[in-house]
Design an enzyme around this catalytic site. Structure first.
Site, PDB file in Angstrom:
ATOM      1  CG  ASP A  88      -1.998  23.221   0.070  1.00 31.50           C
ATOM      2  OD1 ASP A  88      -2.252  24.424   0.283  1.00 31.50           O
ATOM      3  OD2 ASP A  88      -1.103  22.842  -0.711  1.00 31.50           O
ATOM      4  CG  HIS A  89      -7.195  27.549   2.990  1.00 31.12           C
ATOM      5  ND1 HIS A  89      -8.123  27.713   1.990  1.00 31.12           N
ATOM      6  CD2 HIS A  89      -7.796  27.986   4.129  1.00 31.12           C
ATOM      7  CE1 HIS A  89      -9.229  28.224   2.480  1.00 31.12           C
ATOM      8  NE2 HIS A  89      -9.061  28.398   3.789  1.00 31.12           N
ATOM      9  NE  ARG A  90      -0.141  25.937  -1.240  1.00 34.33           N
ATOM     10  CZ  ARG A  90       1.086  25.448  -1.433  1.00 34.33           C
ATOM     11  NH1 ARG A  90       2.052  26.254  -1.879  1.00 34.33           N
ATOM     12  NH2 ARG A  90       1.354  24.182  -1.187  1.00 34.33           N
TER      13      ARG A  90
ATOM     14  N   PRO B 143       0.205  26.976   3.515  1.00 37.00           N
ATOM     15  CG  PRO B 143      -1.129  28.296   2.098  1.00 37.00           C
ATOM     16  CD  PRO B 143       0.184  27.544   2.151  1.00 37.00           C
TER      17      PRO B 143
END
Length: 437
Positions: free
Chosen positions: A408-410, A238
């Site tokens: 990377d939104h994580r 994501p």
């Protein structure tokens, strides 16, 4: 005794390799540690050496064909008398409708030269091309695929070209040198610098691709397959994107001052990014099974489009700690080895942050796809004069470029990305001279 030579794993993402050329022919004597075959991985051509002494009995995968990692590509007979046995074994293998996987591929699998304890590898070992490698047997010429294409395009008889590569291999540079001064192919603008940052950050294609017949299909190269595999992996991550406008006037002035000393704009911007990452370790981090991995080094990878398709990301290791002039020299060496497909694995797969650029094509802005194993990539657009308003309401002209960070939104959130870009812009706009310290 019959020994098997297996297709080596030259990188963690490699699933198959292509045989560039066989240095030895069936029946030839092979010594322990002698190069027998050159394998094209997803990023480079590597020599494969045998740890057994004997005779090359049978070649299972001929030059130009590919084989899965861990599969047998040839048999080595310990004695001449056993060559016939090796041939029978090969014939039996080819008759099998569904070949079984080797029961011990990892035990005999070759590894990249960075793998620890090379002596423990029981079958073959991979090494980078070596100038001291034995010459190819007389009467047979080893030619790189790119050299073949250049020769074919220009009607050159390769028999007249002397090879300077490993084992007397004819490289693209050898063919280009043979063509001079009658013809000199345009060099890749990979390390070319220009007055505008975006025109020097990202290396581009060395020359226009060879025209293909419309309505036909062209098979993928090993490099293109690796890129596709990486992009497919990226689909599961994501990501989000944050853009920023950076004024480059001060950086342009600095570049004019240091250009004559061999400093490239690529090195300048890589250095600026690396210094900024010191303040933002999270942007240099990535997600793993253990959690968020904070990298101990800041290794800036720069995307380079290859002239034969695909792309590669040579890595400027420890860019934050390396002085600007050394960084520029290192970049030139990486580009040269990338074009010759002689990069070591750690020179293209150790990046912790990536820069990509299409500004040299006149692109204003674009979004980059996140490479696997990293947390962020910076896309840099072209720098050009813009009419801007100052804080006091006046109008002036300033050179500006658009940058977009894909993250990377994580691992990274919007505020983290914005703060990183804000600090990068501040460094480039107000204090670029510090990059030379």
């Amino acid at each position: 005794m019959i020994y098997e030579i297996f297709m080596p794993a030259l990188s963690s993402t490699m699933t198959e390799g292509k045989i560039t050329s066989w240095v030895k022919s069936p029946g030839d004597k092979v010594e322990k540690g002698e190069t027998v075959v050159i394998v094209e991985s997803d990023k480079a051509d590597m020599d494969v050496e045998t740890f057994y002494e004997g005779y090359l009995g049978v070649i299972l995968t001929p030059a130009g064909e590919s084989a899965p990692v861990g599969s047998a590509i040839a048999y080595v007979a310990e004695t001449k008398e056993e060559i016939a046995e090796a041939k029978k074994k090969a014939a039996k293998k080819s008759d099998e409708a569904a070949p079984k996987e080797s029961e011990e591929p990892l035990a005999k699998l070759v590894s990249a030269p960075t793998t620890a304890s090379v002596a423990s590898i029981p079958d073959v070992v991979v090494s980078s091309p070596r100038k001291s490698a034995p010459a190819a047997p007389s009467g047979r010429q080893i030619v790189s695929p790119r050299a073949k294409r250049i020769a074919k395009d220009n009607g050159i008889d390769l028999a007249k070209v002397s090879g300077t590569g490993p084992n007397g291999r004819v490289t693209a540079a050898d063919v280009e040198a043979f063509l001079s001064p009658a013809f000199t192919p345009a060099p890749a603008p990979v390390a070319q610098a220009s007055s505008a940052p975006a025109k020097a950050v990202a290396p581009a294609i060395a020359k226009a691709a060879t025209p293909v017949a419309l309505g036909t299909a062209q098979s993928l190269t090993t490099l293109q397959k690796a890129v596709i595999n990486n992009m497919n992996q990226s689909l599961s991550v994501p990501t989000f994107r944050v853009g920023y406008t950076i004024t480059t006037d001060a950086l342009d002035v600095l570049y004019k001052q240091v250009k004559s000393k061999g400093v490239t704009m690529t090195a300048l911007l890589a250095k600026a990014v690396a210094v900024t990452l010191q303040k933002h370790p999270l942007v240099n981090a990535s997600l793993s099974d253990r959690g968020i991995e904070y990298k101990s080094n800041i290794n800036v990878a720069v995307a380079v489009a290859m002239d034969d398709g695909g792309l590669i990301t040579p890595v400027l290791q420890n860019a934050d700690q390396t002085d600007l002039y050394t960084l520029s020299r290192n970049w030139k060496g990486l580009v040269d080895r990338a074009r010759a497909k002689q990069l070591q694995p750690e020179e293209y797969n150790s990046g912790t942050f990536t820069i990509s650029n299409l500004g040299m094509f006149g692109v204003d802005r674009f979004d980059a796809i996140l490479p696997p194993g990293t947390g962020a990539i910076l896309a840099i657009g072209g720098s050009r004069p813009q009419v801007v308003a100052t804080k006091d309401g006046a109008i002036k002209v300033a050179s500006q470029m658009q940058v977009n960070l894909t993250a990377d939104h994580r691992v990274i959130y919007g505020a983290h990305a914005a703060q990183f870009l804000q600090d990068l812009a501040k460094l480039i706009e107000t204090n670029p001279q510090s990059l030379t310290l």
